[in-house]
Design a protein around this motif. Structure first.
Motif, PDB file in Angstrom:
ATOM      1  N   GLY A 112      26.223  33.975  39.476  1.00 30.58           N
ATOM      2  CA  GLY A 112      27.596  33.482  39.614  1.00 30.58           C
ATOM      3  C   GLY A 112      28.583  34.582  39.921  1.00 30.58           C
ATOM      4  N   LEU A 113      28.466  35.704  39.222  1.00 31.79           N
ATOM      5  CA  LEU A 113      29.401  36.806  39.436  1.00 31.79           C
ATOM      6  C   LEU A 113      29.153  37.499  40.780  1.00 31.79           C
ATOM      7  CD1 LEU A 113      29.564  38.371  35.853  1.00 31.79           C
ATOM      8  CD2 LEU A 113      31.111  36.723  36.919  1.00 31.79           C
ATOM      9  N   THR A 114      27.913  37.491  41.248  1.00 32.52           N
ATOM     10  CA  THR A 114      27.620  38.061  42.566  1.00 32.52           C
ATOM     11  C   THR A 114      28.266  37.216  43.669  1.00 32.52           C
ATOM     12  OG1 THR A 114      25.528  39.002  41.799  1.00 32.52           O
ATOM     13  CG2 THR A 114      25.797  38.714  44.179  1.00 32.52           C
ATOM     14  N   ILE A 115      28.144  35.902  43.550  1.00 31.28           N
ATOM     15  CA  ILE A 115      28.787  35.008  44.521  1.00 31.28           C
ATOM     16  C   ILE A 115      30.300  35.219  44.497  1.00 31.28           C
ATOM     17  CG2 ILE A 115      29.260  32.588  45.094  1.00 31.28           C
ATOM     18  CD1 ILE A 115      26.464  31.928  43.997  1.00 31.28           C
ATOM     19  N   ALA A 126      45.556  30.225  36.022  1.00 30.63           N
ATOM     20  CA  ALA A 126      44.925  28.919  35.818  1.00 30.63           C
ATOM     21  C   ALA A 126      43.404  29.046  35.803  1.00 30.63           C
ATOM     22  CB  ALA A 126      45.366  27.957  36.918  1.00 30.63           C
ATOM     23  N   ALA A 127      42.854  29.901  36.687  1.00 28.77           N
ATOM     24  CA  ALA A 127      41.401  30.061  36.761  1.00 28.77           C
ATOM     25  C   ALA A 127      40.850  30.736  35.507  1.00 28.77           C
ATOM     26  CB  ALA A 127      41.024  30.865  38.008  1.00 28.77           C
ATOM     27  N   LEU A 128      41.578  31.707  34.979  1.00 29.10           N
ATOM     28  CA  LEU A 128      41.134  32.353  33.747  1.00 29.10           C
ATOM     29  C   LEU A 128      41.108  31.358  32.593  1.00 29.10           C
ATOM     30  CD1 LEU A 128      43.019  35.786  33.939  1.00 29.10           C
ATOM     31  CD2 LEU A 128      40.582  35.384  34.258  1.00 29.10           C
ATOM     32  N   ILE A 129      42.145  30.572  32.489  1.00 26.96           N
ATOM     33  CA  ILE A 129      42.171  29.545  31.444  1.00 26.96           C
ATOM     34  C   ILE A 129      41.050  28.532  31.673  1.00 26.96           C
ATOM     35  CG2 ILE A 129      43.541  27.665  30.454  1.00 26.96           C
ATOM     36  CD1 ILE A 129      46.048  29.316  31.159  1.00 26.96           C
ATOM     37  N   GLY A 130      40.740  28.278  32.956  1.00 24.87           N
ATOM     38  CA  GLY A 130      39.691  27.325  33.292  1.00 24.87           C
ATOM     39  C   GLY A 130      38.310  27.734  32.820  1.00 24.87           C
ATOM     40  N   TYR A 131      38.131  29.008  32.453  1.00 22.32           N
ATOM     41  CA  TYR A 131      36.834  29.456  31.947  1.00 22.32           C
ATOM     42  C   TYR A 131      36.431  28.714  30.675  1.00 22.32           C
ATOM     43  CZ  TYR A 131      35.013  33.409  34.660  1.00 22.32           C
ATOM     44  OH  TYR A 131      34.416  34.192  35.612  1.00 22.32           O
ATOM     45  N   VAL A 132      37.388  28.178  29.945  1.00 21.09           N
ATOM     46  CA  VAL A 132      37.052  27.504  28.686  1.00 21.09           C
ATOM     47  C   VAL A 132      36.262  26.218  28.920  1.00 21.09           C
ATOM     48  CG1 VAL A 132      39.075  28.484  27.546  1.00 21.09           C
ATOM     49  CG2 VAL A 132      39.225  26.204  28.561  1.00 21.09           C
ATOM     50  N   VAL A 133      36.265  25.705  30.168  1.00 24.18           N
ATOM     51  CA  VAL A 133      35.489  24.489  30.450  1.00 24.18           C
ATOM     52  C   VAL A 133      34.214  24.798  31.232  1.00 24.18           C
ATOM     53  CG1 VAL A 133      37.547  23.038  30.418  1.00 24.18           C
ATOM     54  CG2 VAL A 133      36.773  24.005  32.592  1.00 24.18           C
ATOM     55  N   ILE A 168      32.643  28.321  40.447  1.00 26.07           N
ATOM     56  CA  ILE A 168      33.987  27.867  40.830  1.00 26.07           C
ATOM     57  C   ILE A 168      35.056  28.716  40.144  1.00 26.07           C
ATOM     58  CG2 ILE A 168      35.633  25.959  40.694  1.00 26.07           C
ATOM     59  CD1 ILE A 168      33.220  24.051  40.955  1.00 26.07           C
ATOM     60  N   ALA A 169      34.946  28.847  38.814  1.00 29.95           N
ATOM     61  CA  ALA A 169      35.963  29.594  38.059  1.00 29.95           C
ATOM     62  C   ALA A 169      35.974  31.068  38.451  1.00 29.95           C
ATOM     63  CB  ALA A 169      35.712  29.439  36.560  1.00 29.95           C
ATOM     64  N   ALA A 170      34.788  31.686  38.501  1.00 30.31           N
ATOM     65  CA  ALA A 170      34.717  33.112  38.806  1.00 30.31           C
ATOM     66  C   ALA A 170      35.177  33.396  40.232  1.00 30.31           C
ATOM     67  CB  ALA A 170      33.289  33.622  38.611  1.00 30.31           C
ATOM     68  N   SER A 171      34.861  32.503  41.166  1.00 27.28           N
ATOM     69  CA  SER A 171      35.276  32.709  42.560  1.00 27.28           C
ATOM     70  C   SER A 171      36.787  32.618  42.700  1.00 27.28           C
ATOM     71  CB  SER A 171      34.591  31.684  43.472  1.00 27.28           C
ATOM     72  OG  SER A 171      33.188  31.875  43.489  1.00 27.28           O
ATOM     73  N   LEU A 172      37.395  31.677  41.996  1.00 28.50           N
ATOM     74  CA  LEU A 172      38.849  31.562  42.045  1.00 28.50           C
ATOM     75  C   LEU A 172      39.523  32.789  41.443  1.00 28.50           C
ATOM     76  CD1 LEU A 172      39.357  27.791  41.098  1.00 28.50           C
ATOM     77  CD2 LEU A 172      39.701  28.858  43.341  1.00 28.50           C
ATOM     78  N   VAL A 173      38.966  33.279  40.337  1.00 23.90           N
ATOM     79  CA  VAL A 173      39.521  34.478  39.713  1.00 23.90           C
ATOM     80  C   VAL A 173      39.414  35.676  40.652  1.00 23.90           C
ATOM     81  CG1 VAL A 173      39.162  36.188  37.875  1.00 23.90           C
ATOM     82  CG2 VAL A 173      39.149  33.750  37.331  1.00 23.90           C
ATOM     83  N   THR A 174      38.245  35.856  41.252  1.00 18.19           N
ATOM     84  CA  THR A 174      38.035  36.996  42.135  1.00 18.19           C
ATOM     85  C   THR A 174      38.858  36.881  43.401  1.00 18.19           C
ATOM     86  OG1 THR A 174      35.775  37.106  41.291  1.00 18.19           O
ATOM     87  CG2 THR A 174      36.280  38.431  43.213  1.00 18.19           C
ATOM     88  N   LEU A 175      38.958  35.667  43.942  1.00 15.16           N
ATOM     89  CA  LEU A 175      39.795  35.447  45.122  1.00 15.16           C
ATOM     90  C   LEU A 175      41.229  35.892  44.847  1.00 15.16           C
ATOM     91  CD1 LEU A 175      39.883  32.358  47.443  1.00 15.16           C
ATOM     92  CD2 LEU A 175      41.996  33.167  46.410  1.00 15.16           C
ATOM     93  N   ALA A 176      41.764  35.449  43.710  1.00 16.33           N
ATOM     94  CA  ALA A 176      43.146  35.793  43.369  1.00 16.33           C
ATOM     95  C   ALA A 176      43.287  37.276  43.066  1.00 16.33           C
ATOM     96  CB  ALA A 176      43.605  34.962  42.169  1.00 16.33           C
ATOM     97  N   GLN A 177      42.312  37.856  42.357  1.00 16.25           N
ATOM     98  CA  GLN A 177      42.404  39.259  41.959  1.00 16.25           C
ATOM     99  C   GLN A 177      42.359  40.185  43.161  1.00 16.25           C
ATOM    100  OE1 GLN A 177      40.112  40.484  38.481  1.00 16.25           O
ATOM    101  NE2 GLN A 177      39.461  42.314  39.574  1.00 16.25           N
TER     102      GLN A 177
END
Length: 426
Positions: A59-62, A96-103, A112-121
């Motif tokens: 997941g983190l590689t993607i 929002a993506a960081l908070i989304g990690y709780v689900v 999905i969550a990690a990609s959104l975080v990385t995209l924004a970062q």
């Protein structure tokens, strides 16, 4: 474009420049959240949620690949649209993506969550670099990037310390609450971003009469047709693997290949943070010219080769008792210090060259391309480090030393040629 005078002391510059103060405040708030969140992420996913370690790695590689594309894309967009608005929306998305990690509960939701975080970062990083390149001139840009780097390490250090609370409690609620607060900090930053001066940070708007001429001019300075800048990007991306070496390789090396106690890993990481906080701004002085950047990169190459030798040397120490442990520990601490000095000198050289070799009219595109080099380096660093130092031992460290030395030498050549060209043009 508003700029500052390079001779103004940094404290005065911060005191007098509202845009700079706001950028530093945003950096601090962001990194407080990042420090807390990323300290907890892997443990939360594997221990609390129960996602398999292999799935976390996939997941983190993607997500890393998404970050590479984001760095490039948002750099280009920063030349066409409002950088301030993009920073605003990227902060909202990351929060929002960081908070989304709780689900997150499986590989799909993690991707999905990690990609959104990385995209924004990564998008944030490219746009912010373009903002600094536009809002300031000359050596001020290097000093400001150095100051932002210092603030980043302070913020991450404090955030990491805060993360010790949920780690000590060990409950799902403690993890989720802390991670949600970390995400909320990015929402706070979004409010701060909205107060940035559009006149300072946005790309200048071309008049309708000059639009065609400007478009043609910008097209001629595309970073993709700038062989020198592309070479710089590739070489700094290779040298940037040293970040992954410190974060991934050093802990594995200490634990599996030296007689030093495992607990020493934490102080070694702390050495890096302290060195950056205390020396990044000071050791960035004098790098605002091509000649100065070249000297800094030469020093970084020498230091990195020495660091590889010291890391390898710590693995040669064997035997039982406190004597060998103390010797290995001293060598490792020396390696951490030298490695950290190489990191801050190479960073300063890279900032200077990435700004001064870029087209001012396409600063966002150039910074996006430059950031992509680092993103690619970060993506392949775990594999490169594992295949060399960790698997091959001393021979692997020698390979890394040659790689870092060659990359640094290439950057020095670019800087020297740029200095000669500047003299010829002048």
């Amino acid at each position: 474009m508003t700029s500052t005078t390079p001779t103004v002391p940094l404290r005065t510059l911060i005191s007098d420049d509202q845009t700079l103060r706001r950028l530093l405040t945003i950096t601090l708030v962001d990194t407080l959240g990042r420090g807390a969140f990323f300290t907890l992420t892997t443990l939360y996913l594997t221990i609390i949620v129960g996602v398999p370690v292999l799935s976390v790695g996939i997941g983190l590689t993607i997500a890393g690949a998404v970050g590479v594309a984001s760095s490039l894309t948002f750099g280009h967009l920063a030349d066409r649209f409002s950088a301030r608005r993009m920073l605003l929306w990227l902060h909202l998305l990351q929060g929002a993506a960081l908070i989304g990690y709780v689900v997150v509960h499986d590989l799909l939701t993690l991707v999905i969550a990690a990609s959104l975080v990385t995209l924004a970062q990564q998008g944030n990083a490219s746009v912010r670099s373009a903002v600094v390149g536009r809002a300031f001139l000359g050596e001020d840009r290097v000093r400001i990037r150095a100051t932002m780097r210092t603030v980043t390490n302070v913020g991450i250090g404090v955030g990491t310390a805060v993360a010790a609370i949920p780690l000590a409690l060990g409950t799902a609620f403690a993890f989720q609450l802390t991670m949600s607060i970390a995400g909320a900090l990015f929402l706070v930053s979004a409010v701060l971003v909205s107060g940035l001066s559009a006149e300072r940070v946005d790309a200048p708007r071309a008049s309708s009469d000059a639009a065609d001429a400007d478009s043609a001019s910008q097209k001629g300075r595309s970073p993709y047709r700038d062989a020198r800048f592309l070479s710089l990007t590739a070489l700094m991306g290779v040298f940037g693997i040293q970040f992954g070496l410190y974060e991934v390789g050093v802990p594995l090396w200490v634990v599996a290949h030296t007689v030093a106690p495992d607990v020493l890993v934490s102080p070694l990481l702390l050495v890096n943070t302290v060195v950056v906080v205390l020396l990044q701004v000071r050791m960035s002085r004098g790098t605002g010219t091509f000649a100065g950047a070249g000297r800094a990169m030469r020093n970084a190459g020498v230091l990195m080769v020495l660091a590889c030798a010291l890391w390898a040397g710590a693995g040669w120490v064997g035997g039982d008792g406190w004597g060998p442990i103390a010797v290995a520990a001293v060598i490792l601490l020396a390696a951490a210090l030298v490695h950290s000095l190489a990191e801050i000198t190479s960073s300063a050289a890279g900032w200077s060259l990435s700004f001064d070799l870029a087209s001012q009219e396409r600063m966002g595109s150039y910074q996006g391309v430059y950031g992509t080099g680092y993103a690619l380096g970060a993506m392949i660093a775990p594999t490169v480090v594992t295949m060399t130092a960790i698997n091959l031992g001393t021979a692997g460290w020698a390979i890394l030393a040659v790689m870092f030395g060659a990359a640094a030498a290439g950057v020095v050549i670019i800087a020297r040629r740029a200095a000669r060209d500047a003299v010829t043009i002048g």
